[in-house]
Write an enzyme that holds these catalytic residues in place. Structure first.
Site, mmCIF file in Angstrom:
data_model
loop_
_atom_site.group_PDB
_atom_site.id
_atom_site.type_symbol
_atom_site.label_atom_id
_atom_site.label_comp_id
_atom_site.label_asym_id
_atom_site.label_seq_id
_atom_site.Cartn_x
_atom_site.Cartn_y
_atom_site.Cartn_z
ATOM 1 C CG ASP A 264 -1.841 0.893 1.266
ATOM 2 O OD1 ASP A 264 -2.297 1.288 0.441
ATOM 3 O OD2 ASP A 264 -2.451 1.292 2.477
ATOM 4 C CG HIS A 265 -0.470 4.975 0.646
ATOM 5 N ND1 HIS A 265 -0.806 5.863 -0.334
ATOM 6 C CD2 HIS A 265 -1.331 4.322 1.091
ATOM 7 C CE1 HIS A 265 -2.090 6.284 -0.165
ATOM 8 N NE2 HIS A 265 -2.560 5.409 0.623
ATOM 9 C CG HIS B 294 -5.127 8.176 3.993
ATOM 10 N ND1 HIS B 294 -4.548 8.580 3.184
ATOM 11 C CD2 HIS B 294 -5.383 6.876 3.445
ATOM 12 C CE1 HIS B 294 -4.219 8.147 2.078
ATOM 13 N NE2 HIS B 294 -4.684 6.788 2.307
ATOM 14 C CB THR C 31 -7.787 4.535 11.275
ATOM 15 O OG1 THR C 31 -6.944 5.308 10.667
ATOM 16 C CG2 THR C 31 -7.927 5.178 12.697
HETATM 17 P P1 13P Z 1 -7.825 4.532 7.149
HETATM 18 O O1 13P Z 1 -6.821 4.606 8.050
HETATM 19 O O2 13P Z 1 -8.678 6.034 7.093
HETATM 20 O O3 13P Z 1 -8.768 3.452 7.069
HETATM 21 O O4 13P Z 1 -7.303 4.594 5.612
HETATM 22 C C1 13P Z 1 -6.814 3.309 5.202
HETATM 23 C C2 13P Z 1 -6.081 3.607 4.007
HETATM 24 O O5 13P Z 1 -6.489 4.186 2.944
HETATM 25 C C3 13P Z 1 -4.630 3.129 3.619
HETATM 26 O O6 13P Z 1 -4.207 3.180 2.410
#
Ligand code: 13P
Length: 279
Positions: free
Chosen positions: A81-82, A176, A229
């Protein structure tokens, strides 16, 4: 069972549901997420973001993700992710991840396309799928949520044509982190993006989104929803409850409680995303 992101999201697109993509920062998160998917017979994505490497190093988490994915009978995508650079995406691929996200959203359109293409070429040569991001998904409390940062439709058409990514993360008012107030997503923009690009779309910042917005998203082109989160909040609440209710806490029960809390959060989201019984 390890499967490809592309295939998993194409199925979701056909079936008008979204696959939950859960950021797992511990073995307990991984166990809870996989157990949730098994119990609900759901496909699942387990993912780790580059910003999370300091607390959950890629080299330590990768074997847990991969082994858990291989041992279960439900379809699992192991995803970065990212990823912020070519090098990080290459590192994740070397560790065995089957899918990577390159986040070039803060770059100019030209530069985002150029770098995404470079990484896509490398990923595809390794048989790995790729997600990219266009438009700015900010961070709660850090960015000005009132600014128009929605993904531009014309830019999205060009981006998808020129990069041929397997999935595109879009900005439609999502952020996020832990929202101070429930956001209201721009579903009209989502519909335009879906019609214009045809590619499976991704919603980041899933935690704290209203049920109504989740439903509108999954029925209008969102095929993957990221949740981070909410899992950590669920685990924290689970531990607090365990300690408050237990005269003599012990570490074995504490661990079980962390797995269970992770599982419950993931199950709640799988149901909301309507991916149960889609494995
Ligand atoms: P949240 O922490 O808001 O659920 O976001 C997760 C996210 O987008 C991880 O790439």
């Amino acid at each position: 069972m390890i499967v490809s992101l592309k295939e998993m999201l194409q199925e979701a697109q056909k079936g008008q549901y979204a696959v939950g993509a859960f950021n797992c920062l511990s073995l307990e998160n991984v166990q809870g997420a996989i157990q949730a998917a098994e119990e609900l017979n759901a496909p699942i994505i387990i993912q780790l973001a580059e910003v999370q490497f300091p607390c959950a190093p890629l080299s330590l988490m990768a074997p847990q993700y991969l082994q858990a994915a291989e041992e279960t009978s439900v379809p699992v995508v192991v995803h970065l992710d990212h990823g912020q650079s070519f090098q990080t995406c290459a590192d994740a691929i070397c560790q065995g991840f089957g899918s990577v996200m390159f986040d070039g959203a803060s770059l100019s359109l030209e530069e985002n396309i150029r770098q995404t293409n470079e990484i896509a070429r490398m990923a595809k040569a390794c048989g790995v799928d790729i997600e990219a991001e266009l438009g700015r998904v900010g961070d709660v409390g850090v960015d000005d949520a009132s600014k128009d940062v929605f993904t531009d439709v014309q830019e999205a058409i060009r981006f998808v044509e020129e990069t041929k990514v397997d999935a595109l993360a879009v900005a439609i008012g999502n952020q996020h982190g832990h929202y101070v107030a429930t956001p209201k997503l721009n579903i009209d923009r989502l519909i335009e993006l879906k019609q214009a690009t045809g590619v499976p779309l991704v919603l980041h910042g899933g935690s704290g989104t209203s049920e109504e917005d989740f439903k509108a998203c999954i029925h209008n082109g969102i095929c993957k929803i990221n949740v981070a989160t909410a899992i950590q909040l669920g685990v924290t609440a689970g531990i607090q409850q365990y300690l408050a209710n237990t005269a003599k806490p012990n570490y074995i029960d504490m661990k079980a409680c962390m797995v269970e809390a992770s599982k419950q959060v993931v199950m709640d989201h799988i149901r909301l995303f309507e991916s149960n019984d889609k494995a």
